[in-house]
Design an enzyme around this catalytic site. Structure first.
Site, PDB file in Angstrom:
ATOM      1  N   HIS A  56     -25.767  -0.681   7.673  1.00 15.38           N
ATOM      2  CA  HIS A  56     -26.728  -1.295   8.593  1.00 15.38           C
ATOM      3  C   HIS A  56     -27.956  -1.733   7.814  1.00 15.38           C
ATOM      4  O   HIS A  56     -28.105  -1.420   6.637  1.00 15.38           O
ATOM      5  CB  HIS A  56     -27.068  -0.365   9.763  1.00 15.38           C
ATOM      6  CG  HIS A  56     -27.841   0.865   9.428  1.00 15.38           C
ATOM      7  ND1 HIS A  56     -27.344   1.865   8.629  1.00 15.38           N
ATOM      8  CD2 HIS A  56     -29.094   1.277   9.790  1.00 15.38           C
ATOM      9  CE1 HIS A  56     -28.241   2.839   8.517  1.00 15.38           C
ATOM     10  NE2 HIS A  56     -29.323   2.496   9.206  1.00 15.38           N
ATOM     11  N   HIS A  58     -31.280  -1.182   7.844  1.00 18.76           N
ATOM     12  CA  HIS A  58     -32.528  -0.457   7.584  1.00 18.76           C
ATOM     13  C   HIS A  58     -32.831  -0.376   6.079  1.00 18.76           C
ATOM     14  O   HIS A  58     -31.937  -0.127   5.274  1.00 18.76           O
ATOM     15  CB  HIS A  58     -32.473   0.944   8.201  1.00 18.76           C
ATOM     16  CG  HIS A  58     -32.681   0.944   9.688  1.00 18.76           C
ATOM     17  ND1 HIS A  58     -32.307   1.993  10.501  1.00 18.76           N
ATOM     18  CD2 HIS A  58     -33.228   0.013  10.501  1.00 18.76           C
ATOM     19  CE1 HIS A  58     -32.629   1.707  11.766  1.00 18.76           C
ATOM     20  NE2 HIS A  58     -33.172   0.505  11.784  1.00 18.76           N
ATOM     21  N   ASP A  60     -34.059   1.781   4.125  1.00 19.32           N
ATOM     22  CA  ASP A  60     -33.668   2.968   3.353  1.00 19.32           C
ATOM     23  C   ASP A  60     -32.156   3.010   3.085  1.00 19.32           C
ATOM     24  O   ASP A  60     -31.649   3.954   2.481  1.00 19.32           O
ATOM     25  CB  ASP A  60     -34.142   4.266   4.028  1.00 19.32           C
ATOM     26  CG  ASP A  60     -33.546   4.493   5.402  1.00 19.32           C
ATOM     27  OD1 ASP A  60     -33.437   3.522   6.189  1.00 19.32           O
ATOM     28  OD2 ASP A  60     -33.172   5.644   5.702  1.00 19.32           O
ATOM     29  N   HIS A  61     -31.436   1.962   3.515  1.00 22.95           N
ATOM     30  CA  HIS A  61     -30.006   1.836   3.214  1.00 22.95           C
ATOM     31  C   HIS A  61     -29.677   0.606   2.374  1.00 22.95           C
ATOM     32  O   HIS A  61     -28.612   0.552   1.769  1.00 22.95           O
ATOM     33  CB  HIS A  61     -29.189   1.813   4.519  1.00 22.95           C
ATOM     34  CG  HIS A  61     -29.260   3.116   5.247  1.00 22.95           C
ATOM     35  ND1 HIS A  61     -28.226   4.030   5.276  1.00 22.95           N
ATOM     36  CD2 HIS A  61     -30.286   3.692   5.922  1.00 22.95           C
ATOM     37  CE1 HIS A  61     -28.608   5.094   5.954  1.00 22.95           C
ATOM     38  NE2 HIS A  61     -29.852   4.919   6.361  1.00 22.95           N
ATOM     39  N   HIS A 113     -27.500   2.702  16.867  1.00 18.67           N
ATOM     40  CA  HIS A 113     -28.694   2.951  16.037  1.00 18.67           C
ATOM     41  C   HIS A 113     -29.317   1.607  15.653  1.00 18.67           C
ATOM     42  O   HIS A 113     -30.526   1.414  15.804  1.00 18.67           O
ATOM     43  CB  HIS A 113     -28.260   3.743  14.810  1.00 18.67           C
ATOM     44  CG  HIS A 113     -29.322   4.009  13.798  1.00 18.67           C
ATOM     45  ND1 HIS A 113     -30.341   4.905  13.999  1.00 18.67           N
ATOM     46  CD2 HIS A 113     -29.532   3.484  12.562  1.00 18.67           C
ATOM     47  CE1 HIS A 113     -31.120   4.930  12.921  1.00 18.67           C
ATOM     48  NE2 HIS A 113     -30.653   4.073  12.041  1.00 18.67           N
ATOM     49  N   ASP A 132     -26.093   5.823   9.634  1.00 18.72           N
ATOM     50  CA  ASP A 132     -26.964   6.589  10.537  1.00 18.72           C
ATOM     51  C   ASP A 132     -26.386   6.638  11.952  1.00 18.72           C
ATOM     52  O   ASP A 132     -27.143   6.701  12.932  1.00 18.72           O
ATOM     53  CB  ASP A 132     -28.369   5.981  10.584  1.00 18.72           C
ATOM     54  CG  ASP A 132     -29.133   6.197   9.287  1.00 18.72           C
ATOM     55  OD1 ASP A 132     -28.629   6.897   8.398  1.00 18.72           O
ATOM     56  OD2 ASP A 132     -30.249   5.646   9.180  1.00 18.72           O
ATOM     57  N   HIS A 170     -27.883  10.696   5.625  1.00 16.29           N
ATOM     58  CA  HIS A 170     -29.055  11.568   5.459  1.00 16.29           C
ATOM     59  C   HIS A 170     -28.664  13.048   5.421  1.00 16.29           C
ATOM     60  O   HIS A 170     -27.699  13.465   6.070  1.00 16.29           O
ATOM     61  CB  HIS A 170     -30.045  11.384   6.621  1.00 16.29           C
ATOM     62  CG  HIS A 170     -30.762  10.075   6.613  1.00 16.29           C
ATOM     63  ND1 HIS A 170     -31.938   9.866   5.939  1.00 16.29           N
ATOM     64  CD2 HIS A 170     -30.451   8.893   7.204  1.00 16.29           C
ATOM     65  CE1 HIS A 170     -32.341   8.611   6.107  1.00 16.29           C
ATOM     66  NE2 HIS A 170     -31.456   7.995   6.885  1.00 16.29           N
TER      67      HIS A 170
HETATM   68 ZN   LIG Z   1     -31.055   3.701   9.914  1.00 19.23          ZN
END
Ligand SMILES: [Zn+2]
Length: 242
Positions: A56, A58, A60-61, A113, A132, A170
């Site tokens: 996805h 985001h 942080d990915h 998400h 996530d 995570h």
């Molecule tokens: Zn995420």
């Protein structure tokens, strides 16, 4: 010939997963939120990252996509997400496939998400990358979808073979477990899973991957019987101070 699956800690509590196939020499980095730790982890093992797979959009990915590509020439594959992953070389959606050597992964649409979130299941390697969406004893926050969307995603992931390893984005297992034992106080499997996770973390070890079998037994979001129950639990977890 072996295939290795390695969680590489990144940012504050992310894991970038390295999947390496000895037979083909290929290495996939899944969701590199930053490049340096995963480049180092690959280098230490004598591996060169040949592909990036994203679940996805985001940051942080995907934040390390460009630097991983610049360092290695890796090709980057992920979901469309309304154009929010500008570094993609190839866009995939539900039912589309990726390959590492002779192993084929299948994208599963699990939007909730984020709207375009995918999981990638590699049946021959008994692994699913869930980003996530599905965590050990948890699920992602509902930023772009509804509880009904997450309930549907849980049904798809629950249906994977029991032995499938769950490689998520995570290290949230202890926090999730502390909520999970309040959601299902009579569930001994959840109580034990929390104790196991706390022991691993006290030694500084990852609690992941989990398995689909473990999530069926312990995850209060996968185990929610109705959309309403999932929604209630998600709202409770959002406000949970554990
Ligand atoms: Zn995420």
């Amino acid at each position: 010939m072996a295939v290795s699956l390695v969680p590489v800690p990144a940012l504050s509590d992310n894991y970038v997963w390295l999947l390496h196939d000895d037979a083909s020499g290929e290495t996939v980095a899944v969701d590199p939120g930053e490049a340096a730790p995963v480049l180092k982890a690959a280098d230490e093992r004598g591996w060169t990252i040949t592909q990036v797979w994203n679940t996805h959009w985001h940051p942080d990915h995907v934040g390390g996509n460009a630097d991983v590509k610049a360092a290695t020439g890796a090709t980057i594959t992920g979901p469309h997400e309304e154009g929010r992953i500008p570094t993609l070389d190839r866009t995939i959606g539900d039912g589309d496939t990726v390959t590492i050597g002779e192993h084929e992964g299948v994208a599963i649409a699990v939007g909730a998400h984020t709207s375009g979130h995918i999981a990638i299941h590699v049946p021959s390697l008994d692994v699913v990358f869930t980003g996530d969406t599905l965590f050990a004893m948890g699920c992602g926050r509902l930023f772009e979808g509804t509880a009904a969307d997450m309930f549907a995603a849980m049904r798809k992931l629950e249906a994977l073979p029991a032995e499938t390893r769950v490689a998520c984005g995570h290290e949230y297992t202890v926090s999730n477990g502390r909520y999970a034992v309040t959601a299902e106080p009579g569930n001994d499997a959840t109580r034990q899973a929390l104790a196991d996770a706390e022991a691993l973390r006290s030694e500084g070890k990852p609690t992941l991957p989990s398995t689909i079998a473990a999530e069926r037994a312990t995850n209060p979001f996968m185990r929610a019987a109705t959309v309403e129950e999932l929604a209630e639990r998600r709202a409770a977890k959002d406000g949970f101070k554990g």
